[in-house]
Design a protein around this motif. Structure first.
Motif, PDB file in Angstrom:
ATOM      1  N   TYR A  36      -5.061   5.900 -12.511  1.00 15.93           N
ATOM      2  CA  TYR A  36      -5.998   6.478 -11.559  1.00 15.93           C
ATOM      3  C   TYR A  36      -5.236   6.942 -10.327  1.00 15.93           C
ATOM      4  O   TYR A  36      -4.158   6.451 -10.011  1.00 15.93           O
ATOM      5  N   GLN A  38      -5.867   7.912  -6.095  1.00 15.19           N
ATOM      6  CA  GLN A  38      -6.794   7.785  -4.974  1.00 15.19           C
ATOM      7  C   GLN A  38      -6.232   8.495  -3.751  1.00 15.19           C
ATOM      8  O   GLN A  38      -5.175   8.106  -3.238  1.00 15.19           O
ATOM      9  N   SER A  41      -9.440   8.013   1.889  1.00 15.39           N
ATOM     10  CA  SER A  41     -10.883   8.059   2.157  1.00 15.39           C
ATOM     11  C   SER A  41     -11.704   8.597   0.982  1.00 15.39           C
ATOM     12  O   SER A  41     -12.814   9.105   1.177  1.00 15.39           O
ATOM     13  N   GLN A  42     -11.161   8.498  -0.219  1.00 18.71           N
ATOM     14  CA  GLN A  42     -11.912   8.901  -1.408  1.00 18.71           C
ATOM     15  C   GLN A  42     -11.872   7.783  -2.441  1.00 18.71           C
ATOM     16  O   GLN A  42     -11.038   6.885  -2.364  1.00 18.71           O
ATOM     17  N   GLY A  43     -12.772   7.863  -3.412  1.00 14.34           N
ATOM     18  CA  GLY A  43     -12.758   6.893  -4.498  1.00 14.34           C
ATOM     19  C   GLY A  43     -11.666   7.202  -5.497  1.00 14.34           C
ATOM     20  O   GLY A  43     -11.197   8.340  -5.595  1.00 14.34           O
ATOM     21  N   PRO A  44     -11.244   6.207  -6.266  1.00 13.23           N
ATOM     22  CA  PRO A  44     -10.244   6.455  -7.305  1.00 13.23           C
ATOM     23  C   PRO A  44     -10.746   7.482  -8.318  1.00 13.23           C
ATOM     24  O   PRO A  44     -11.953   7.595  -8.563  1.00 13.23           O
ATOM     25  N   PHE A  46      -9.879   9.068 -12.245  1.00 14.41           N
ATOM     26  CA  PHE A  46      -9.157   8.946 -13.518  1.00 14.41           C
ATOM     27  C   PHE A  46      -8.193  10.106 -13.687  1.00 14.41           C
ATOM     28  O   PHE A  46      -8.541  11.263 -13.452  1.00 14.41           O
ATOM     29  N   TYR A  87      -2.545   4.227  -9.432  1.00 17.94           N
ATOM     30  CA  TYR A  87      -2.753   2.896  -9.998  1.00 17.94           C
ATOM     31  C   TYR A  87      -2.604   2.945 -11.512  1.00 17.94           C
ATOM     32  O   TYR A  87      -3.162   3.828 -12.165  1.00 17.94           O
ATOM     33  N   LEU A  98     -12.699  -2.410 -14.321  1.00 22.97           N
ATOM     34  CA  LEU A  98     -11.366  -2.035 -13.888  1.00 22.97           C
ATOM     35  C   LEU A  98     -10.905  -2.984 -12.800  1.00 22.97           C
ATOM     36  O   LEU A  98     -11.654  -3.281 -11.885  1.00 22.97           O
ATOM     37  N   PHE A 100      -7.947  -3.212 -10.062  1.00 26.28           N
ATOM     38  CA  PHE A 100      -6.887  -2.434  -9.435  1.00 26.28           C
ATOM     39  C   PHE A 100      -5.885  -3.348  -8.750  1.00 26.28           C
ATOM     40  O   PHE A 100      -6.267  -4.319  -8.090  1.00 26.28           O
ATOM     41  N   GLY A 101      -4.600  -3.019  -8.905  1.00 24.50           N
ATOM     42  CA  GLY A 101      -3.567  -3.670  -8.118  1.00 24.50           C
ATOM     43  C   GLY A 101      -3.377  -2.893  -6.823  1.00 24.50           C
ATOM     44  O   GLY A 101      -4.270  -2.170  -6.386  1.00 24.50           O
TER      45      GLY A 101
ATOM     46  N   TYR B  35     -17.501  -1.491  -6.046  1.00 26.75           N
ATOM     47  CA  TYR B  35     -16.196  -1.939  -5.564  1.00 26.75           C
ATOM     48  C   TYR B  35     -16.190  -1.823  -4.042  1.00 26.75           C
ATOM     49  O   TYR B  35     -16.970  -1.085  -3.453  1.00 26.75           O
ATOM     50  N   LYS B  42      -6.345  -3.051  -1.143  1.00 28.36           N
ATOM     51  CA  LYS B  42      -6.596  -2.513  -2.478  1.00 28.36           C
ATOM     52  C   LYS B  42      -8.090  -2.449  -2.782  1.00 28.36           C
ATOM     53  O   LYS B  42      -8.914  -3.025  -2.079  1.00 28.36           O
ATOM     54  N   VAL B  43      -8.413  -1.714  -3.826  1.00 28.29           N
ATOM     55  CA  VAL B  43      -9.785  -1.590  -4.291  1.00 28.29           C
ATOM     56  C   VAL B  43     -10.161  -2.881  -5.023  1.00 28.29           C
ATOM     57  O   VAL B  43      -9.485  -3.275  -5.982  1.00 28.29           O
ATOM     58  N   MET B  89     -14.983   0.158   2.911  1.00 26.41           N
ATOM     59  CA  MET B  89     -15.524   1.277   2.145  1.00 26.41           C
ATOM     60  C   MET B  89     -16.063   0.697   0.851  1.00 26.41           C
ATOM     61  O   MET B  89     -15.370  -0.061   0.169  1.00 26.41           O
ATOM     62  N   PHE B  91     -17.500   1.522  -2.857  1.00 27.29           N
ATOM     63  CA  PHE B  91     -17.532   2.567  -3.883  1.00 27.29           C
ATOM     64  C   PHE B  91     -18.434   2.152  -5.027  1.00 27.29           C
ATOM     65  O   PHE B  91     -18.343   1.037  -5.535  1.00 27.29           O
ATOM     66  N   PHE B 107     -15.981   7.497  -9.932  1.00 25.81           N
ATOM     67  CA  PHE B 107     -16.275   6.902  -8.632  1.00 25.81           C
ATOM     68  C   PHE B 107     -16.950   7.895  -7.703  1.00 25.81           C
ATOM     69  O   PHE B 107     -16.645   9.097  -7.724  1.00 25.81           O
ATOM     70  N   GLY B 108     -17.839   7.362  -6.867  1.00 25.08           N
ATOM     71  CA  GLY B 108     -18.411   8.157  -5.802  1.00 25.08           C
ATOM     72  C   GLY B 108     -17.457   8.266  -4.632  1.00 25.08           C
ATOM     73  O   GLY B 108     -16.353   7.700  -4.650  1.00 25.08           O
ATOM     74  N   GLN B 109     -17.889   8.983  -3.618  1.00 25.16           N
ATOM     75  CA  GLN B 109     -17.046   9.206  -2.450  1.00 25.16           C
ATOM     76  C   GLN B 109     -17.047   8.026  -1.490  1.00 25.16           C
ATOM     77  O   GLN B 109     -16.260   7.989  -0.555  1.00 25.16           O
ATOM     78  N   ARG B 112     -18.818   4.133   4.015  1.00 27.88           N
ATOM     79  CA  ARG B 112     -18.033   3.325   4.972  1.00 27.88           C
ATOM     80  C   ARG B 112     -18.994   2.475   5.782  1.00 27.88           C
ATOM     81  O   ARG B 112     -19.797   2.999   6.542  1.00 27.88           O
TER      82      ARG B 112
END
Lengths: 110, 116
Positions: A36, A38, A41-44, A46, A87, A98, A100-101, B35, B42-43, B89, B91, B107-109, B112
Motif C-alpha cells: 500500500y 499513503q 493526509s490521505q488514506g492508504p 492499494f 507499506y 490489514l 500496518f507497520g 482505522y 502508523k495506521v 485521523m 479512516f 480507504f476513505g480520505q 481529522r
C-alpha cells in the motif's frame, strides 16, 4: 502486530528506479503479499499484490522469490509525486484485517 | 471510479463530548473497517464489521467506541466520551464482495478529529 520488516526511510532522485525490500519471515501459506501507498493526509491506497514470482501493473512491479520470505516493490522512474509512505503486508485470503507497520518513507528529490 | 466517502473531513470537539464519524463504503462491498492514525504514527486497526456485526476488534476499540450500520449505505463510528488522546485521523475502509473476505481494502480520505 505487523509481521513484516522494511526500511524506515529511503531517498531517491527523480527519474531513478526505486526498490523497496520487505522481509516476510513469518509468512503463512495462505498469505498474499500486498503493498500500500499513503500520501500525506490521505488514506492508504492499494498498489499491488502477489503470491509468488513477479507481478506488474501500471504503477509498480512486485518481485517475490520462491521461499516468499521477502518481497521487493519496484517503482520505475520515480517522480516527486511518488513521495509517500509504502507499506508491505502479509494478508491471508480471509477476513483478517490489514495490519500496518511503520512503512518506508520514500522521499523523491528533484 | 467508486470511492469510500467520509464526513466530516475535520471535526473539533470538547473533551468528554460524543462524536459520530460517518462513512459511506463502496456500494457492493461487504467488509467494513475503521482505522486511526495519530499524527506522525502508523495506521492502527480499530474494528472490522461483516454481516451486521463486529468480526474483529483491537485493544484500542474499548467500551467508549461503537460501530453501526444504520441503513444500507452508512457505516458509523461513535466515540462516546472523547479524550485528548483520541485526536487522530480516522479512516474508514471497505472491501470484499464475496463471503471469503478480501485482501484489498479501499480507504476513505479520513476525518481529522481534534479533541480540545
Amino acid at each position: 502486530l505487523a509481521k513484516t520488516t522494511q526500511p524506515i526511510s529511503m531517498d531517491s532522485y527523480e527519474g531513478q528506479e526505486v526498490n523497496i525490500t520487505c522481509s516476510h519471515n513469518n509468512i503463512a501459506t495462505n498469505d498474499y503479499i500486498t503493498w500500500y501507498q499513503q500520501f500525506p493526509s490521505q488514506g492508504p491506497r492499494f498498489i499491488i499484490q502477489g503470491y509468488k514470482t513477479k507481478v506488474t501493473n501500471e504503477v509498480a512491479s512486485l518481485f517475490i522469490p520462491a521461499d516468499r520470505k521477502s518481497s521487493t516493490l519496484s517503482l520505475p522512474r520515480v517522480s516527486l509525486s511518488d513521495t509517500a509512505v509504502y507499506y508491505c503486508l502479509d494478508i491471508d485470503s480471509g477476513n483478517t484485517p490489514l495490519v500496518f507497520g511503520k512503512g518506508t518513507r520514500l522521499s523523491v528529490i528533484a | 471510479e467508486p470511492e469510500v466517502t467520509q464526513t466530516p473531513s475535520h471535526q473539533v470537539t470538547q473533551m468528554g463530548q460524543e462524536v459520530i464519524l460517518r462513512c459511506v463504503p463502496i456500494s457492493n462491498h461487504l467488509y467494513f473497517y475503521w482505522y486511526r492514525q495519530i499524527l506522525g504514527q502508523k495506521v492502527e486497526f480499530l474494528v472490522s464489521f461483516y454481516n451486521n456485526e463486529i468480526s474483529e476488534k483491537s485493544e484500542i476499540f474499548d467500551d467508549q467506541f461503537s460501530v453501526e450500520r444504520p441503513d444500507g449505505s452508512n457505516f458509523t463510528l461513535k466515540i462516546r466520551s472523547t479524550k485528548l488522546e483520541d485526536s487522530a485521523m480516522y479512516f474508514c475502509a471497505s472491501g470484499g464482495t464475496g463471503d471469503k473476505g478480501t485482501t484489498e481494502a479501499f480507504f476513505g480520505q479520513g476525518t481529522r478529529l481534534t479533541v480540545v
